[in-house]
Design a protein around this motif. Structure first.
Motif, PDB file in Angstrom:
ATOM      1  N   ASP A 261      36.165  38.936  39.235  1.00 42.35           N
ATOM      2  CA  ASP A 261      34.950  38.742  40.028  1.00 42.35           C
ATOM      3  C   ASP A 261      34.215  40.069  40.226  1.00 42.35           C
ATOM      4  OD1 ASP A 261      35.589  36.074  40.318  1.00 42.35           O
ATOM      5  OD2 ASP A 261      35.230  36.027  42.480  1.00 42.35           O
TER       6      ASP A 261
ATOM      7  N   GLY B 231      36.404  20.900  39.664  1.00 42.21           N
ATOM      8  CA  GLY B 231      36.720  22.065  38.845  1.00 42.21           C
ATOM      9  C   GLY B 231      37.819  21.730  37.860  1.00 42.21           C
TER      10      GLY B 231
ATOM     11  N   PHE C  10      32.511  22.877  37.935  1.00 38.18           N
ATOM     12  CA  PHE C  10      32.801  24.273  37.610  1.00 38.18           C
ATOM     13  C   PHE C  10      33.923  24.352  36.587  1.00 38.18           C
ATOM     14  CE2 PHE C  10      30.885  24.201  41.763  1.00 38.18           C
ATOM     15  CZ  PHE C  10      29.957  25.230  41.692  1.00 38.18           C
TER      16      PHE C  10
ATOM     17  N   THR D 188      34.513  30.364  35.781  1.00 38.99           N
ATOM     18  CA  THR D 188      33.658  30.427  36.968  1.00 38.99           C
ATOM     19  C   THR D 188      34.134  31.542  37.903  1.00 38.99           C
ATOM     20  OG1 THR D 188      33.328  28.042  36.862  1.00 38.99           O
ATOM     21  CG2 THR D 188      32.827  29.117  38.961  1.00 38.99           C
TER      22      THR D 188
ATOM     23  N   THR E 275      34.628  33.044  41.571  1.00 35.39           N
ATOM     24  CA  THR E 275      34.790  32.396  42.882  1.00 35.39           C
ATOM     25  C   THR E 275      33.552  32.645  43.756  1.00 35.39           C
ATOM     26  OG1 THR E 275      35.939  34.308  43.775  1.00 35.39           O
ATOM     27  CG2 THR E 275      37.315  32.576  42.837  1.00 35.39           C
TER      28      THR E 275
ATOM     29  N   ASP F 120      30.581  32.594  42.836  1.00 38.72           N
ATOM     30  CA  ASP F 120      29.568  31.589  42.495  1.00 38.72           C
ATOM     31  C   ASP F 120      29.814  30.278  43.234  1.00 38.72           C
ATOM     32  OD1 ASP F 120      28.169  33.261  40.818  1.00 38.72           O
ATOM     33  OD2 ASP F 120      29.323  32.689  39.046  1.00 38.72           O
ATOM     34  N   ILE F 121      31.079  29.942  43.405  1.00 40.49           N
ATOM     35  CA  ILE F 121      31.396  28.693  44.120  1.00 40.49           C
ATOM     36  C   ILE F 121      31.006  28.840  45.599  1.00 40.49           C
ATOM     37  CG2 ILE F 121      33.235  27.064  44.739  1.00 40.49           C
ATOM     38  CD1 ILE F 121      34.735  27.964  42.239  1.00 40.49           C
TER      39      ILE F 121
ATOM     40  N   HIS G   3      23.807  30.691  40.126  1.00 36.55           N
ATOM     41  CA  HIS G   3      25.168  30.168  40.245  1.00 36.55           C
ATOM     42  C   HIS G   3      25.611  29.528  38.935  1.00 36.55           C
ATOM     43  CE1 HIS G   3      24.164  25.911  40.220  1.00 36.55           C
ATOM     44  NE2 HIS G   3      23.068  26.264  40.822  1.00 36.55           N
ATOM     45  N   ALA G   4      26.891  29.157  38.909  1.00 42.34           N
ATOM     46  CA  ALA G   4      27.437  28.555  37.691  1.00 42.34           C
ATOM     47  C   ALA G   4      26.718  27.254  37.371  1.00 42.34           C
ATOM     48  CB  ALA G   4      28.923  28.279  37.912  1.00 42.34           C
TER      49      ALA G   4
ATOM     50  N   GLU H 104      26.769  23.630  35.648  1.00 47.11           N
ATOM     51  CA  GLU H 104      27.867  22.701  35.505  1.00 47.11           C
ATOM     52  C   GLU H 104      28.418  22.700  34.085  1.00 47.11           C
ATOM     53  OE1 GLU H 104      24.462  20.304  36.802  1.00 47.11           O
ATOM     54  OE2 GLU H 104      24.621  22.364  36.191  1.00 47.11           O
TER      55      GLU H 104
ATOM     56  N   GLY I  93      30.662  26.984  33.754  1.00 48.17           N
ATOM     57  CA  GLY I  93      30.874  28.152  34.594  1.00 48.17           C
ATOM     58  C   GLY I  93      29.707  29.091  34.459  1.00 48.17           C
ATOM     59  N   SER I  94      29.953  30.355  34.659  1.00 49.42           N
ATOM     60  CA  SER I  94      28.835  31.268  34.530  1.00 49.42           C
ATOM     61  C   SER I  94      29.202  32.443  33.652  1.00 49.42           C
ATOM     62  CB  SER I  94      28.425  31.796  35.893  1.00 49.42           C
ATOM     63  OG  SER I  94      29.451  32.630  36.384  1.00 49.42           O
TER      64      SER I  94
END
Lengths: 559, 148
Positions: free
Chosen positions: A459, B94, B114, B118, B120, B122-123, B141-142, B144, B147-148
């Motif tokens: 992250d 997810g 997600f 992905t 976290t 972003d969630i 954000h991610a 669908e 993810g991103s």
């Protein structure tokens, strides 16, 4: 391994180098990070020199291939004699579909089978059980009765290929189905070669496909080890697995430590049964993950062999050299596959597979590029298999044994991993052994902690995952995905109903009663399970009896 | 929504799949982000999940499924949530969800899907925005299914 005086000289020179040459360079070009570490968080120095390994004793710590402590390899000729077994894990949908995939893989040069079972089978449920809703054939092939196994293995030369079956809680039943299928074709059980995973401890620790509480689970495992020792000289009744521990988010150190601690626990349980260590130890096998940190992974395999050999000889008193050997299957790390830009996974898998080979693996599964998206397509599986064949035949890395042995860095890492594993052994011992540690959630929490730390590093971009948190691309994914037989479920349930209708139900009841009897009186369960399987009692029926007798395990919930 | 209390999130694992690494990482990241998180543990039935969502009076339900059984399990959970008057709870899924299933999940009311990779963060941002707690941060954000 080096002359102490000379090493001391190197140390002095290194200090001078840090203070002069390096300092000047750093003033102009700072390093990318303040400190460097392996994926497991072990510190990594700028450069390794003889003074890092001066305490090592070559013959004591490394030895020669095929000789104690086997650090350099379990066999004297390694890949110069025979390449590793290329064993691709496969299974989906019905027995017919998976049987076709097996024949395809064998025709493409695969040298051993590896069966993936679906979730209901892994949990000991028949396809039509209410608990199995929606899970049929998704993560593997459905095997609910001997009939499914007969179809699954149809036309496969069971006297010539070896088969690995990834099955744990219901391992005894699925193994019995394999044995009965072969015997009905006239192949005696003593000629069958293969492996059942059958490692229940890592299920509590990581993969969570447990059914029974630890005590009856361990009893079942020892029943299978005892049966193999008596009747199946070519079979490995257990594959002690770190793979799933790593996939659950552990570090390499934790994978190494928990796997070997599980191994010691099985050895002790078999000794408690009164089995002779030299009768069963040569039949134990291992299964490790091969992750992204190239050198750390190679060091992990080398350390595993050394720790196991020392423990088997010195702690458990095994006399035969074959009892000291740690032989392992490796699989590239599924958790490193990205759903983004999936073709990049081919490269990841190739590098991981190379680490497995340089670490001395006995067999190898390479993941397919599309596995973060769905079950692998035939093309993706072929590329994964070809990756192994390219390493085997084009890179020439197979020409000499343990080519990284003697690398200051790899030897230092091997030592550090061994020390860190031993620290874990001490902590597990202090908790009262692995089973007590599991009941307290100790390895589970250590792993969850590591998984969280890793995700936070991703992250924060302290770790770059290409295509995920850097080099991101917004392109539609274009890889062919596997299509499954849409009528598979109906076909499977129809077959199951036919089995239940056409078998001798009195014989089924009689054999199930015998299973229950053995569960209660402590006699080896393999024999009544073989009888029940042969009578076409289903997986769900046999496991149902054991569920009633042994109860079910529930783990404490925390995060 | 009552903004004076913490946002309550139920993280649940339906079906037989025991791969709980992602569920636990997300649960912990959401807790660290200031949400009240309840984790059901593995092998939960749709009924048990809907019941837990009701009893815990949650604002968000996060379902983690890696076995491929999502098209059998998620519609059932959505129906059971509606039957308990929890049709407006924010549901996220997810796991390994093929692209083609994403619109089908959205059509039955799943608001976020997600996939692997992905972040976290972003969630967290997604939940905050969907619940109208703040502007959608950077709005990146991610998406669908990928993810991103």
């Amino acid at each position: 391994m080096y002359d102490r005086e000379k090493a001391q000289e190197v140390r002095k020179e290194k200090q001078r180098w840090q203070e002069t040459t390096v300092r000047k360079a750093l003033e102009r070009f700072p390093e990318r990070y303040e400190s460097f570490m392996t994926i497991s968080g072990l510190p990594v120095e700028r450069v390794y020199t003889p003074d890092n390994v001066v305490e090592m004793d070559y013959m004591r710590d490394l030895g020669l291939p095929g000789e104690f402590p086997f650090t350099r390899g379990p066999y004297p000729t390694m890949y110069r004699g025979r390449l590793w077994t290329m064993r691709m894990f496969a299974g989906f949908g019905t027995a017919e579909e998976t049987n076709r995939r097996f024949k395809y893989l064998l025709s493409e040069g695969e040298t051993g089978l590896s069966i993936a079972f679906d979730m209901p089978t892994l949990y000991g449920y028949d396809t039509d059980a209410p608990e199995a809703e929606g899970e049929f054939g998704k993560c593997g092939v459905a095997v609910s009765s001997l009939r499914d196994m007969e179809i699954l293995l149809d036309g496969i030369p069971l006297d010539r290929v070896t088969t690995s079956m990834t099955i744990n809680s219901p391992a005894a039943v699925i193994w019995a189905m394999y044995i009965v299928t072969a015997e009905k074709r006239g192949i005696p059980r003593r000629k069958l070669g293969g492996t059942i995973q059958n490692d229940i401890l890592k299920e509590y620790i990581a993969q969570k496909e447990y059914i029974f509480p630890p005590d009856p689970s361990m009893r079942l495992v020892v029943d299978t080890i005892e049966f193999a020792t008596q009747e199946m000289p070519l079979w490995h009744p257990i594959s002690i697995s770190g793979y799933h521990i790593r996939e659950a988010g552990s570090t390499a150190v934790q994978e190494l430590a928990f796997t070997l601690a599980d191994g010691f626990t099985y050895v002790e349980a078999a000794l408690d049964r009164g089995l002779d260590v030299d009768a069963f130890a040569p039949r134990l096998s291992f299964f490790f993950n091969v992750h992204n940190d190239f050198f750390e992974e190679i060091a992990k395999f080398r350390a595993a062999r050394r720790i196991w050999a020392r423990a088997m000889r010195d702690k458990y008193g095994a006399k035969k050299p074959r009892s000291w050997l740690l032989r392992f299957h490796a699989q590239t790390a599924g958790c490193t596959l990205t759903a983004q830009q999936p073709e990049n996974n081919i490269v990841r898998v190739a590098i991981q597979a190379l680490a497995a080979v340089l670490g001395g693996a006995q067999s190898l599964h390479t993941n397919s590029m599309d596995e973060a998206l769905a079950l692998p397509s035939e093309k993706a599986v072929r590329i994964a298999l070809r990756t192994q064949q390219i390493i085997a035949h084009e890179t020439e890395v197979t020409n000499t044994i343990d080519p990284l042995g003697g690398s200051f860095y790899v030897e230092e890492l091997t030592n550090r991993l061994e020390e860190a594993a031993e620290e874990y052994f001490r902590r597990i011992e202090a908790l009262g052994g692995m089973i007590a540690a599991i009941e307290r959630g100790y390895p589970q929490q250590e792993i969850a902690e590591a998984a969280f730390r890793y995700q936070m590093e991703v992250d924060a971009k302290r770790r770059i995952i290409v295509g995920v948190n850097e080099y991101v691309q917004d392109e539609p994914i274009e890889i062919p995905l596997l299509e499954m037989d849409p009528q598979g479920y109906e076909r499977q349930v129809a077959r199951l109903n036919e089995v239940r209708r056409t078998r001798d139900n009195r014989e089924v009841l009689r054999t199930l009663r015998a299973v229950r009897e053995a569960a209660r009186n402590g006699k080896n369960l393999m024999y009544p399970i073989l009888d029940a399987v042969a009578a076409y009692a289903t997986l769900g029926e046999i496991m149902g009896v054991l569920r009633e007798e042994f109860g079910e395990w529930e783990e404490p919930v925390w995060f | 929504m009552n903004t004076s209390r913490k946002i309550r999130v139920l993280i649940a694992k339906p079906g037989l799949d025991g791969h709980d690494r992602g569920a636990k990482v997300v649960a912990r990241a959401l807790r660290d982000a200031g949400f009240e998180v309840i984790y059901t543990g593995i092998r939960q039935t749709p009924e048990a999940i809907a019941e837990a969502a009701l009893q815990e009076d949650v604002d968000v339900v996060g379902l983690s499924i890696l076995s491929g059984a999502h098209m059998a399990l998620v519609p059932k959970i959505m129906r059971l949530l509606r039957e308990r008057g929890m049709g407006d709870v924010l549901v996220l899924v997810g796991g390994i969800i093929p692209d083609e299933d994403v619109p089908k999940l959205r059509a039955i009311g799943v608001r976020g899907v997600f996939g692997p990779g992905t972040l976290t963060s972003d969630i967290v941002a997604f939940i905050r925005r969907e619940l109208g707690l703040e502007d959608g941060l950077d709005g990146d954000h991610a998406e669908e299914g990928e993810g991103s």
